[in-house]
Design a protein around this motif. Structure first.
Motif, mmCIF file in Angstrom:
data_model
loop_
_atom_site.group_PDB
_atom_site.id
_atom_site.type_symbol
_atom_site.label_atom_id
_atom_site.label_comp_id
_atom_site.label_asym_id
_atom_site.label_seq_id
_atom_site.Cartn_x
_atom_site.Cartn_y
_atom_site.Cartn_z
ATOM 1 N N GLY B 155 -5.300 -114.903 -39.614
ATOM 2 C CA GLY B 155 -5.157 -113.784 -39.533
ATOM 3 C C GLY B 155 -4.355 -113.568 -38.206
ATOM 4 N N ASN B 156 -3.806 -112.247 -38.173
ATOM 5 C CA ASN B 156 -3.334 -111.608 -36.904
ATOM 6 C C ASN B 156 -4.163 -111.566 -36.040
ATOM 7 O OD1 ASN B 156 -0.919 -110.903 -35.645
ATOM 8 N ND2 ASN B 156 -1.175 -109.315 -36.708
ATOM 9 N N GLY B 157 -3.578 -111.374 -35.043
ATOM 10 C CA GLY B 157 -3.850 -111.666 -34.256
ATOM 11 C C GLY B 157 -3.784 -111.453 -32.429
ATOM 12 N N ILE B 158 -4.121 -111.584 -31.473
ATOM 13 C CA ILE B 158 -3.185 -111.382 -30.312
ATOM 14 C C ILE B 158 -2.948 -112.912 -29.137
ATOM 15 C CG2 ILE B 158 -4.216 -109.224 -30.090
ATOM 16 C CD1 ILE B 158 -6.649 -110.380 -28.209
ATOM 17 N N ILE B 159 -2.848 -114.192 -29.559
ATOM 18 C CA ILE B 159 -2.353 -114.532 -28.679
ATOM 19 C C ILE B 159 -0.987 -115.513 -29.724
ATOM 20 C CG2 ILE B 159 -2.992 -117.753 -28.662
ATOM 21 C CD1 ILE B 159 -6.104 -116.668 -28.679
ATOM 22 N N SER B 160 -0.633 -116.235 -28.682
ATOM 23 C CA SER B 160 0.499 -117.050 -28.430
ATOM 24 C C SER B 160 0.891 -118.041 -28.466
ATOM 25 C CB SER B 160 1.882 -115.694 -28.762
ATOM 26 O OG SER B 160 2.169 -115.508 -29.509
#
Lengths: 468, 468
Positions: B155-160
């Motif tokens: 899912g969407n998160g804050i790590i790239s």
């Protein structure tokens, strides 16, 4: 005469503190013991008439027979009286679950001393107190108080576990269940008022159903006997052990946990483990990862590792891990012969690579994987093969596990499997594991397992158990 | 103007080599791209009329618009002509999947050089060749060729994530999906003929949707610019990086993989990573475990750790891991005040322990866990809390995740969770993770995460980004 046989496979079991109320420990233990239909089970509780459909007895003395094993699911202060009763009627084994003994300080220590005295001069032996008890998939015995739905049990296997902590025991057997590793026997030692690690080591030493022994220890009951047993066992069976109390604070925490009095320096433990061929582990994952490799493969004869993969990046990480002495195993990447390289390349895409690490690329099939593995199995200058899998590759199937197991069994060169990813590879890794190929879901434990196998090979050469 | 915005959120995408045959890469890519309904999708293939119900076009030039992104699912030798066409019509971004370039030697290197020349002086930018492409849960973009059923997306998160290896990328995002960690963007660099790690670092530097950057690198395209970017980024965003080629054999394997020419000594890499606050990782698990802790917590202000547990043995192992400098984090067990110890003991069984490590024992409830956590959150001499859970304990429920998340958010003291076992705790750990509490299924990565958080705190103090 092997005395513990009766403990691991009792014909009759009494559960004292049995309860008909779901959720109570005395209910869960009866439920778990009942999973095996081959035993006579007696719930004991003066306040219950029936437990899970079985007639409930008021006391140990009132049972129709002298049971082989009594499991005490009652508080510490009540346990002593019941153990006295067990000793009087001649019950040979008692599992004492209750906490609240030496781990809580002076008062508890006094209570534990009374426990010890109670069985002095009798034939009754105690496991615990402060213990999970025993599971023995080998004989379908389960006296644990953890519910089956929350704490699923592993199948039968060739690893036996001796642990001074119930939760570490749980961590190991649930991890084993989750990854398809079998367990032969798992014992919680607890506070070790009577039976201790050495008694069980002695048993597993000559036990045909145990190929590898796992230990979690907070203290040594008798260090000299322990080392003597290790010296006898490790030439033929690997031992993997955690000894906590590596730090002062860790030793103190162990005292609060099982009343363990950690003695001696940790450097000494490291030294003697090395001398007597005990593989040192540091946490529950280590214990499981290293023991399954040692149980199936025992050792490898040299440090030349071939990596067979269909995944470039992981093969590069594996290469660094294998060769590096700093955060790595300090082993060597094997040289693959020119002929073998040519044979492999003739079966793959032109952008594959047959130098070590072999990269068969994402378009590989089960058949090509098998063919490349067959070629490497025949190579003289390879001591072990790390099979690195990205099972997500579209043409690979779970049937690869059967192909790999067949080729490794025929070829005889040790191989371990590592597959990368999340939930998808998990059931396929289980299949590899169940075919006897040690299998890992990430790279580090796979590399550390190779290192443990190599270290054991070195140990066996040093003591003359295998040829140089 | 931020050029890569269009790459991460294109309005229109062409898939060259699109196929209507299930199992072909050109089919999977169209299927995956179509998961988002908000884009105009154009299959391109002169030999197909329709792909997955969409009209298929014979060429890039024949499309009704100039697409923002072209994904090339065609062999290496055909890719150059199509990229030339893309450059001619002005397609800004091309993902070139094909392998068979510099990683296979001289012939491939020449082909890669032609690729580079093809876009010289044009506005077309290439990702790859030899790449997985991009997934960006932030914008619902998915150009990967791995099938969704075998390789489930997070899912969407804050790590790239920026990775020179597709399989390592898979390892990270599938691991993230499996454990409930979100990912913002994941990019495969492949052979980096054009766009490289620095271009993406530059983008993520000022990107509000990225709180932590993860790197897997086989080579540095421009070491000076890389370090300059790290210097700019790490004061406000953590970077976790693997740089392979730690060993000579590892560097050679990297060359066979992506044509990477590893330069410089590994000790130099270690040194500059340390200087510029880049957390070094060694495998895919490290990357995920460390980055999620750094993304949520960023850093901790000191080395005083409290362990709150319901499992004695693991608490002892944790204590050794926290305190030991040898196979441990070299941090310190915090002192818990007398008052706090009394408050905790007043809520627990008499055989519990409220010294650090706190052992609430197996009979703990959600409420008692919460109360003990609240007490520790208020303690001055604690920098972070390790919550150690045996979730199998009969009175604990998955609601504990909500209780813990609320208390940690209110209290403000960093906390991470570690739960022991196999399959049972997995969904509950996901729930903790999704509440923003970094969560681990075994002890070692939890401790290493604490160490990384502490090291980052030290770095931030050193550069004056936070107060001493």
């Amino acid at each position: 005469m092997v005395p513990l046989d009766l403990l691991f496979n009792p014909s009759s079991i009494a559960i004292v503190g049995a309860s008909d109320h779901t959720g109570k420990i005395g209910n869960t233990v009866v439920f778990n013991v009942l999973q095996s239909k081959k035993r006579r089970i007696y719930p004991v509780n003066p306040n219950e008439k029936e437990v899970l459909g079985l007639k409930c007895y008021p006391s140990i003395s009132s049972l129709p027979e002298v049971v082989d094993l009594a499991v005490l699911a009652i508080p510490a202060r009540l346990s002593i009286g019941v153990i006295e009763e067990c000793a009087n009627v001649g019950v040979p084994y008692v599992v004492c679950i209750a906490a609240g003994f030496s781990e809580i300080g002076d008062e508890g220590r006094a209570l534990e001393e009374r426990l010890r005295k109670t069985i002095e001069g009798t034939k009754t032996r105690i496991i615990g107190p402060n213990t999970m008890g025993i599971i023995a998939p080998r004989s379908d015995l389960d006296t644990f108080f953890t519910p089956l739905d929350r704490s699923p049990r592993p199948g039968n296997g060739i690893i036996s576990v001796i642990s001074q902590s119930g939760s570490v025991l749980c961590g190991i057997y649930e991890g084993a269940e989750d990854t398809g590793v079998g367990i032969s026997t798992a014992i919680g030692l607890g506070n070790k008022v009577d039976l201790n690690e050495n008694d069980f080591l002695e048993y597993f030493k000559d036990d045909d159903l145990t190929r590898c022994i796992v230990l979690y220890l907070e203290s040594f009951t008798d260090g000299k006997r322990f080392l003597d047993l290790c010296r006898q066992i490790t030439p033929s069976k690997p031992i993997v052990a955690i000894k906590v109390g590596r730090t002062e604070k860790g030793a103190k925490a162990a005292t609060s946990h099982t009343g363990a009095l950690a003695r001696g320096s940790d450097a000494l433990t490291t030294g003697v483990f090395k001398q007597f061929g005990v593989e040192r582990a540091y946490d529950e994952r280590d214990l499981l990862d290293l023991s399954k490799a040692l149980a199936y493969i025992d050792h490898i004869d040299g440090d030349r590792i071939a990596v067979l993969s269909n995944t470039g990046g992981f093969a590069v990480i594996a290469t660094d891990y294998i060769e590096s002495k700093d955060n790595g195993a300090g082993l060597r990447m094997a040289n693959i012969s020119e002929e073998a390289q040519k044979e492999i390349m003739s079966r793959t895409q032109y952008f594959a690579s047959a130098q070590n690490p072999v990269d068969l690329t994402g378009s590989v099939t089960d058949e090509t994987y098998g063919e490349a593995l067959e070629i490497l199995e025949k190579e003289e200058n390879i001591d072990a093969i790390l099979i690195l899998l990205q099972l997500q590759a579209p043409q690979l199937t779970e049937g690869l596990a059967d192909i790999v197991a067949r080729i490794v069994n025929e070829g005889g060169k040790p191989a371990i499997v590592c597959a990368i990813g999340g939930s998808f590879p998990r059931p396929i890794l289980r299949r590899f594991e169940q075919k006897g190929i040690p299998s890992f879901g990430s790279l580090r434990p796979a590399i550390w397992a190779l290192k443990a196998l190599y270290d054991r090979g070195i140990y066996l050469k040093r003591i003359g158990a295998v040829c140089e």
